[in-house]
Scaffold this motif. Structure first.
Motif, PDB file in Angstrom:
ATOM      1  N   GLU A  70       6.782 -16.398  -4.305  1.00  0.00           N
ATOM      2  CA  GLU A  70       5.290 -16.206  -4.151  1.00  0.00           C
ATOM      3  C   GLU A  70       4.897 -15.810  -2.559  1.00  0.00           C
ATOM      4  OE1 GLU A  70       4.633 -20.493  -4.608  1.00  0.00           O
ATOM      5  OE2 GLU A  70       4.596 -20.480  -6.754  1.00  0.00           O
ATOM      6  N   VAL A  71       5.843 -16.080  -1.782  1.00  0.00           N
ATOM      7  CA  VAL A  71       5.471 -15.442  -0.422  1.00  0.00           C
ATOM      8  C   VAL A  71       5.530 -13.712  -0.520  1.00  0.00           C
ATOM      9  CG1 VAL A  71       6.398 -15.149   1.802  1.00  0.00           C
ATOM     10  CG2 VAL A  71       6.338 -17.359   0.814  1.00  0.00           C
ATOM     11  N   ARG A  72       6.511 -13.100  -1.165  1.00  0.00           N
ATOM     12  CA  ARG A  72       6.615 -11.840  -1.281  1.00  0.00           C
ATOM     13  C   ARG A  72       5.350 -11.204  -2.064  1.00  0.00           C
ATOM     14  NH1 ARG A  72      12.404 -12.788  -0.612  1.00  0.00           N
ATOM     15  NH2 ARG A  72      12.684 -13.725  -2.657  1.00  0.00           N
ATOM     16  N   ALA A  73       5.081 -11.903  -3.060  1.00  0.00           N
ATOM     17  CA  ALA A  73       3.856 -11.616  -3.947  1.00  0.00           C
ATOM     18  C   ALA A  73       2.554 -11.662  -3.191  1.00  0.00           C
ATOM     19  CB  ALA A  73       3.679 -12.333  -5.089  1.00  0.00           C
ATOM     20  N   SER A  74       2.388 -12.666  -2.420  1.00  0.00           N
ATOM     21  CA  SER A  74       1.169 -12.546  -1.653  1.00  0.00           C
ATOM     22  C   SER A  74       1.088 -11.302  -0.586  1.00  0.00           C
ATOM     23  CB  SER A  74       0.879 -14.046  -0.878  1.00  0.00           C
ATOM     24  OG  SER A  74       1.966 -14.158   0.168  1.00  0.00           O
ATOM     25  N   LEU A  75       2.341 -11.335   0.208  1.00  0.00           N
ATOM     26  CA  LEU A  75       2.384 -10.014   0.822  1.00  0.00           C
ATOM     27  C   LEU A  75       2.265  -8.790   0.280  1.00  0.00           C
ATOM     28  CD1 LEU A  75       5.474 -10.748   3.408  1.00  0.00           C
ATOM     29  CD2 LEU A  75       3.023 -10.538   3.987  1.00  0.00           C
ATOM     30  N   SER A  76       2.551  -8.428  -0.797  1.00  0.00           N
ATOM     31  CA  SER A  76       2.520  -7.346  -1.570  1.00  0.00           C
ATOM     32  C   SER A  76       1.207  -6.986  -2.159  1.00  0.00           C
ATOM     33  CB  SER A  76       3.384  -7.283  -2.820  1.00  0.00           C
ATOM     34  OG  SER A  76       4.555  -7.379  -2.703  1.00  0.00           O
ATOM     35  N   ASP A  77       0.329  -8.136  -2.289  1.00  0.00           N
ATOM     36  CA  ASP A  77      -1.016  -7.957  -2.588  1.00  0.00           C
ATOM     37  C   ASP A  77      -1.972  -7.482  -1.546  1.00  0.00           C
ATOM     38  OD1 ASP A  77      -0.774  -8.850  -5.390  1.00  0.00           O
ATOM     39  OD2 ASP A  77      -1.188 -10.639  -4.814  1.00  0.00           O
ATOM     40  N   LEU A  78      -1.499  -8.269  -0.415  1.00  0.00           N
ATOM     41  CA  LEU A  78      -2.206  -8.065   1.059  1.00  0.00           C
ATOM     42  C   LEU A  78      -1.942  -6.488   1.273  1.00  0.00           C
ATOM     43  CD1 LEU A  78      -2.706 -10.015   4.177  1.00  0.00           C
ATOM     44  CD2 LEU A  78      -1.423  -7.925   4.372  1.00  0.00           C
ATOM     45  N   SER A  79      -0.806  -6.072   1.096  1.00  0.00           N
ATOM     46  CA  SER A  79      -0.257  -4.880   1.770  1.00  0.00           C
ATOM     47  C   SER A  79      -1.030  -3.576   0.839  1.00  0.00           C
ATOM     48  CB  SER A  79       1.149  -4.669   1.618  1.00  0.00           C
ATOM     49  OG  SER A  79       1.959  -5.361   2.469  1.00  0.00           O
ATOM     50  N   LYS A  80      -1.070  -3.846  -0.541  1.00  0.00           N
ATOM     51  CA  LYS A  80      -1.627  -3.001  -1.390  1.00  0.00           C
ATOM     52  C   LYS A  80      -3.179  -2.951  -1.262  1.00  0.00           C
ATOM     53  CE  LYS A  80       1.492  -3.716  -5.084  1.00  0.00           C
ATOM     54  NZ  LYS A  80       1.762  -4.099  -6.623  1.00  0.00           N
ATOM     55  N   ASN A  81      -3.818  -3.875  -0.976  1.00  0.00           N
ATOM     56  CA  ASN A  81      -5.473  -3.971  -0.712  1.00  0.00           C
ATOM     57  C   ASN A  81      -5.599  -3.466   0.718  1.00  0.00           C
ATOM     58  OD1 ASN A  81      -6.211  -5.655  -2.984  1.00  0.00           O
ATOM     59  ND2 ASN A  81      -5.797  -7.543  -1.742  1.00  0.00           N
ATOM     60  N   ARG A  82      -4.688  -3.420   1.749  1.00  0.00           N
ATOM     61  CA  ARG A  82      -4.748  -2.718   2.991  1.00  0.00           C
ATOM     62  C   ARG A  82      -4.582  -1.270   2.762  1.00  0.00           C
ATOM     63  NH1 ARG A  82      -3.379  -6.585   7.998  1.00  0.00           N
ATOM     64  NH2 ARG A  82      -4.629  -8.191   7.615  1.00  0.00           N
ATOM     65  N   ALA A  83      -3.750  -0.820   1.973  1.00  0.00           N
ATOM     66  CA  ALA A  83      -3.438   0.695   1.440  1.00  0.00           C
ATOM     67  C   ALA A  83      -4.747   1.349   1.209  1.00  0.00           C
ATOM     68  CB  ALA A  83      -2.394   0.765   0.666  1.00  0.00           C
ATOM     69  N   HIS A  84      -5.305   0.411   0.139  1.00  0.00           N
ATOM     70  CA  HIS A  84      -6.476   1.027  -0.486  1.00  0.00           C
ATOM     71  C   HIS A  84      -7.716   1.045   0.469  1.00  0.00           C
ATOM     72  CE1 HIS A  84      -5.223  -0.576  -4.407  1.00  0.00           C
ATOM     73  NE2 HIS A  84      -4.416   0.367  -4.195  1.00  0.00           N
ATOM     74  N   ALA A  85      -7.598   0.261   1.443  1.00  0.00           N
ATOM     75  CA  ALA A  85      -8.481   0.152   2.637  1.00  0.00           C
ATOM     76  C   ALA A  85      -8.303   1.250   3.521  1.00  0.00           C
ATOM     77  CB  ALA A  85      -8.735  -1.028   3.027  1.00  0.00           C
ATOM     78  N   GLY A  86      -7.224   1.940   3.433  1.00  0.00           N
ATOM     79  CA  GLY A  86      -6.868   3.056   4.456  1.00  0.00           C
ATOM     80  C   GLY A  86      -6.025   2.556   5.620  1.00  0.00           C
ATOM     81  N   PHE A  87      -5.392   1.497   5.582  1.00  0.00           N
ATOM     82  CA  PHE A  87      -4.639   1.003   6.864  1.00  0.00           C
ATOM     83  C   PHE A  87      -3.152   1.967   6.646  1.00  0.00           C
ATOM     84  CE2 PHE A  87      -7.457  -2.315   6.969  1.00  0.00           C
ATOM     85  CZ  PHE A  87      -7.473  -3.035   7.882  1.00  0.00           C
ATOM     86  N   SER A  88      -2.663   2.089   7.708  1.00  0.00           N
ATOM     87  CA  SER A  88      -1.277   2.894   7.872  1.00  0.00           C
ATOM     88  C   SER A  88      -0.172   1.928   7.422  1.00  0.00           C
ATOM     89  CB  SER A  88      -1.377   3.540   9.139  1.00  0.00           C
ATOM     90  OG  SER A  88      -1.149   2.645  10.196  1.00  0.00           O
ATOM     91  N   PRO A  89       0.885   2.289   7.246  1.00  0.00           N
ATOM     92  CA  PRO A  89       2.100   1.373   6.962  1.00  0.00           C
ATOM     93  C   PRO A  89       2.333   0.508   8.291  1.00  0.00           C
ATOM     94  CG  PRO A  89       2.454   3.771   6.075  1.00  0.00           C
ATOM     95  CD  PRO A  89       1.329   3.695   6.824  1.00  0.00           C
ATOM     96  N   SER A  90       2.405   1.204   9.308  1.00  0.00           N
ATOM     97  CA  SER A  90       2.648   0.566  10.685  1.00  0.00           C
ATOM     98  C   SER A  90       1.361  -0.516  11.118  1.00  0.00           C
ATOM     99  CB  SER A  90       2.449   1.408  11.719  1.00  0.00           C
ATOM    100  OG  SER A  90       1.270   2.075  12.058  1.00  0.00           O
ATOM    101  N   GLU A  91       0.285  -0.408  10.536  1.00  0.00           N
ATOM    102  CA  GLU A  91      -1.046  -1.442  10.719  1.00  0.00           C
ATOM    103  C   GLU A  91      -0.842  -2.385   9.909  1.00  0.00           C
ATOM    104  OE1 GLU A  91      -4.668   1.566  12.271  1.00  0.00           O
ATOM    105  OE2 GLU A  91      -4.164   1.386  10.080  1.00  0.00           O
ATOM    106  N   THR A  92      -0.124  -2.019   8.601  1.00  0.00           N
ATOM    107  CA  THR A  92      -0.163  -3.302   7.529  1.00  0.00           C
ATOM    108  C   THR A  92       1.086  -3.984   7.736  1.00  0.00           C
ATOM    109  OG1 THR A  92      -0.758  -1.590   5.945  1.00  0.00           O
ATOM    110  CG2 THR A  92       0.325  -3.512   5.198  1.00  0.00           C
TER     111      THR A  92
END
Length: 283
Positions: A70-92
């Motif tokens: 569940e922890v990894r799934a929540s992090l994955s969702d957050l990362s994907k949302n930030r990727a869609h918002a234009g965040f870089s890998p380091s910012e995420t």
């Protein structure tokens, strides 16, 4: 790795950890116009809750089990949302890595009199957050790949429009390289437009196609054949001298497909096949 002690530390020190963690994220947040401090605070609080729960319930199993999933799934969702918002890998990834400093401070306070335990817990916490940081980077990469794939599809759709020139007459202006994937999209769009517009003539304009080789010619012929099966005749326009010479040199047989150098010439033929014509009027 992390044990019940880590979970207890996260729970008992959550207000202080959360306050410092959010402050570090906002200080390093170049996307304040996208994420407000309140949003960062809520995301951080939710993650600390799930992380604390996973640590308390891991029972010496390391980072395995439903709670860690569940922890990894929540992090994955957050990362994907930030990727869609234009965040870089380091910012995420900063979301996770910036948690180290406040967590280490809580560990130093808890184990101030036990240097060996402090060292063990610090190393354990560092390894845990490093692994979770990698989860964010991998999820961000998958999110960006989906964004890129969607954008490529949108560009393909935009680059293969089917335009109605007249009742029963369509034109497909092609620009750029014509490969197998793009040919399929052209064919699907054209066939659907033939049905929707009840078209009997389709002009395929290759003025914007830089080169025509055997493969491109084959793709064009496939499109023409598919249109004929739907009851529409095709006219290929945009045949420049260089393209004409190339087609002859390659020995490509366009059969009885009508070809013209310009869309205007092709339109005259299309109108004639519809029993129409264009005449100049007296001024």
């Amino acid at each position: 790795m992390a044990d019940n002690g880590m979970g207890t530390i996260l729970k008992d020190n959550q207000p202080a950890i959360l306050r410092e963690w959010v402050g570090l994220q906002m200080a390093d947040n170049s996307r304040r116009h996208i994420l407000s401090e309140a949003e960062v605070g809520e995301q951080s609080r939710a993650f600390l809750d799930s992380l604390s729960s996973a640590c308390q319930k891991s029972s010496g199993e390391g980072m395995a089990g439903l709670h860690w999933d569940e922890v990894r799934a929540s992090l994955s969702d957050l990362s994907k949302n930030r990727a869609h918002a234009g965040f870089s890998p380091s910012e995420t990834a900063t979301f996770v890595f910036s948690l180290k400093e406040p967590l280490f401070a809580a560990l130093r306070q808890t184990y101030a009199s036990d240097a060996m335990r402090l060292n063990q817990e610090t190393m354990s916490a560092s390894a845990m957050l490093d692994k979770l940081g990698l989860v964010t980077i991998e999820a961000h990469q998958r999110g960006r790949e989906k964004v890129i794939a969607r954008q490529q599809q949108e560009l393909l759709d935009l680059s293969t429009p089917v335009i109605k020139l007249w009742d029963g007459i369509l034109v497909v202006p092609l620009i750029g390289t014509l490969d197998s994937e793009r040919t399929q999209i052209v064919m699907e769009n054209l066939l659907q437009a033939i049905v929707d517009e009840e078209a009997t003539v389709a002009i395929v304009d290759i003025t914007g196609v830089p080169t025509v080789d055997t493969l491109v010619a084959q793709h064009l012929l496939k499109t023409v054949s598919a249109a004929r099966l739907m009851g529409a005749e095709c006219i290929i326009s945009g045949i420049r001298p260089q393209i004409a010479q190339t087609i002859v040199h390659l020995g490509v047989d366009l059969g009885d497909v009508a070809t013209r150098s310009t869309v205007a010439d092709a339109l005259r033929i299309a109108l004639a096949r519809r029993g129409l014509s264009v005449h100049a009027t007296a001024s």
